[in-house]
Write an enzyme that holds these catalytic residues in place. Structure first.
Site, short mmCIF file in Angstrom:
data_model
loop_
_atom_site.label_atom_id
_atom_site.label_comp_id
_atom_site.label_asym_id
_atom_site.label_seq_id
_atom_site.Cartn_x
_atom_site.Cartn_y
_atom_site.Cartn_z
N MET A 94 24.67 9.18 65.84
CA MET A 94 25.49 10.35 65.51
C MET A 94 26.76 10.31 66.34
O MET A 94 26.70 10.14 67.57
CB MET A 94 24.74 11.65 65.82
CG MET A 94 23.60 12.00 64.88
SD MET A 94 24.02 12.13 63.13
CE MET A 94 25.38 13.29 63.14
N SER A 123 28.83 11.22 52.53
CA SER A 123 27.91 12.35 52.70
C SER A 123 28.26 13.47 51.72
O SER A 123 29.39 13.95 51.71
CB SER A 123 27.98 12.88 54.12
OG SER A 123 27.38 14.17 54.17
N MET A 171 17.50 15.79 59.26
CA MET A 171 17.73 16.54 60.50
C MET A 171 16.79 17.73 60.47
O MET A 171 17.20 18.88 60.24
CB MET A 171 19.20 16.97 60.58
CG MET A 171 20.13 15.80 60.93
SD MET A 171 21.84 16.10 60.48
CE MET A 171 21.75 15.72 58.73
N MET A 191 18.78 19.38 56.21
CA MET A 191 18.77 20.20 57.45
C MET A 191 17.87 21.41 57.24
O MET A 191 17.93 22.05 56.19
CB MET A 191 20.18 20.69 57.77
CG MET A 191 21.22 19.59 57.90
SD MET A 191 22.80 20.27 58.44
CE MET A 191 23.84 18.81 58.30
N HIS A 208 24.80 9.50 50.95
CA HIS A 208 24.18 10.02 52.18
C HIS A 208 23.83 11.49 51.95
O HIS A 208 24.69 12.32 51.66
CB HIS A 208 25.16 9.86 53.33
CG HIS A 208 24.62 10.25 54.67
ND1 HIS A 208 23.88 9.39 55.45
CD2 HIS A 208 24.73 11.39 55.38
CE1 HIS A 208 23.55 9.99 56.58
NE2 HIS A 208 24.05 11.21 56.56
C1 DX5 Z 1 26.35 15.97 60.24
C2 DX5 Z 1 25.91 15.08 59.12
C3 DX5 Z 1 26.96 14.18 58.61
C4 DX5 Z 1 28.16 14.90 58.06
C5 DX5 Z 1 29.33 14.01 58.15
O1 DX5 Z 1 25.26 16.54 60.86
O2 DX5 Z 1 24.82 14.28 59.50
O3 DX5 Z 1 26.43 13.29 57.65
O4 DX5 Z 1 28.01 15.28 56.74
O5 DX5 Z 1 30.45 14.73 57.74
P1 DX5 Z 1 31.91 14.34 58.27
O6 DX5 Z 1 32.18 12.96 57.79
O7 DX5 Z 1 32.79 15.36 57.63
O8 DX5 Z 1 31.87 14.43 59.76
ZN ZN Z 2 24.21 12.62 58.12
#
Ligand code: DX5
Ligand code: ZN
Length: 227
Positions: free
Chosen positions: A136, A8, A67, A36, A32
Site C-alpha cells: 500500500m 481500481s 480490506m 472494504m 482492481h
Molecule cells: C485504497 C485502495 C486503492 C484505491 C486507489 O484503499 O486500496 O485501490 O482505490 O485509488 P487511487 O489510485 O485514487 O489512490
Molecule cells: Zn486496492
C-alpha cells in the site's frame, strides 16, 4: 514480467459499474476491486454479490483486494466465485498460510497485502506461498489520496527479497499511483500498478491506462532491478 495495470473501480461510478469496467477493458490487464468492510478500514464498499455480478460481465479478470477484518473467512469464497486474484492483508489474517493456500486451491492467484507502516522483511519466508505482494502506498480506505514516497525504500527491499528467492512473485503498488508517481514505483521494483483516480478521473480511461503503461515500461527498461 512486463508491467501490468490494474485500474481500481473505487473511483468508478458505482451506479454503473459494468459500463465503467468496460471503459478500461481494451487497455487494462485487470480490474482492481476494493472490498472494504468498515472495520479493517473506515469505509464500506462492496462484497461478494457485486463481485459475482461483475464476474458475469467483465472481459477482464478481477483483482480482488480485501480490506476486511476477517479475510480467513471470506477470501476463499472470492476465489471460488472466479476472481483471478485475491489479496488478503497481513494485518488482518489470523491464519494467512491456510488462507493463501485455500485461495490457490480454488484456482486464483494468492496475494498478500501490507499497509504503509508494515515492514515486509518478516514475510520473506512466506514468498513461496504467494503470487503477488501488494504494498500500500497510501493508508488503505479511500481513493484519491496522495502517494506516500516513504514506502519507496520498502518497494526496493521487497524486490530484492523476491529476486533473492528467485520466485515469480508480482509486486503491486496501490494508492496514489499516477502519471506523477508511476515511474518512481517502476524504478523501485513494482510491476503491477493499481490506479483509481488517475484512470477514472480521465475523460478516456482506456487512454489513461495506455499512458500509464508506457511510462511504467520506459521506467522499467531503465531500472537496475529488471536487468
Ligand atoms: C485504497 C485502495 C486503492 C484505491 C486507489 O484503499 O486500496 O485501490 O482505490 O485509488 P487511487 O489510485 O485514487 O489512490
Ligand atoms: Zn486496492
Amino acid at each position: 514480467m512486463a508491467p501490468q495495470i490494474s485500474p481500481s473501480i473505487l473511483s468508478a461510478d458505482f451506479a454503473n459499474l459494468g459500463a465503467d469496467v468496460e471503459r478500461i477493458a481494451d487497455a487494462a490487464d485487470w480490474v482492481h476491486v476494493d472490498v472494504m468492510d468498515n472495520h479493517f478500514v473506515p469505509n464500506l464498499t462492496l462484497g461478494l454479490p457485486i463481485v459475482q455480478a461483475l464476474l458475469k460481465t467483465s472481459r477482464l479478470p478481477l483483482d480482488c483486494h480485501l480490506m476486511i477484518e476477517d479475510p480467513d473467512r471470506w477470501a476463499p469464497q472470492y476465489a471460488e466465485a472466479g476472481a483471478g486474484s485475491v489479496t488478503i492483508h497481513a494485518e488482518a489474517a489470523k491464519a494467512p498460510i491456510r488462507t493463501l493456500r485455500a485461495i490457490r486451491a480454488a484456482g486464483a492467484r494468492a496475494g498478500l497485502g501490507v499497509n504503509p507502516a508494515t515492514p515486509v522483511d518478516g514475510f520473506e519466508d512466506l514468498l513461496g506461498e504467494i503470487d503477488m505482494l501488494l504494498l500500500m502506498t497510501v493508508e488503505p480506505g479511500f481513493g484519491g489520496q496522495s502517494f506516500l514516497d516513504v514506502v519507496l525504500p520498502k518497494v526496493r527491499r521487497a524486490r530484492e527479497l523476491i529476486k533473492g528467492r528467485d520466485l515469480p512473485v508480482w509486486l503491486q503498488v496501490d494508492g496514489g499511483v499516477s502519471a506523477e508517481t508511476i515511474e518512481r514505483c517502476a524504478e523501485a521494483g513494482a510491476d503491477v500498478f493499481v490506479a483509481g483516480s488517475a484512470v477514472y478521473n480521465a475523460s478516456d480511461p482506456d487512454e489513461a491506462v495506455r499512458r500509464l503503461r508506457a511510462q511504467a515500461e520506459a521506467a522499467t527498461a531503465k531500472a537496475d532491478w529488471a536487468r
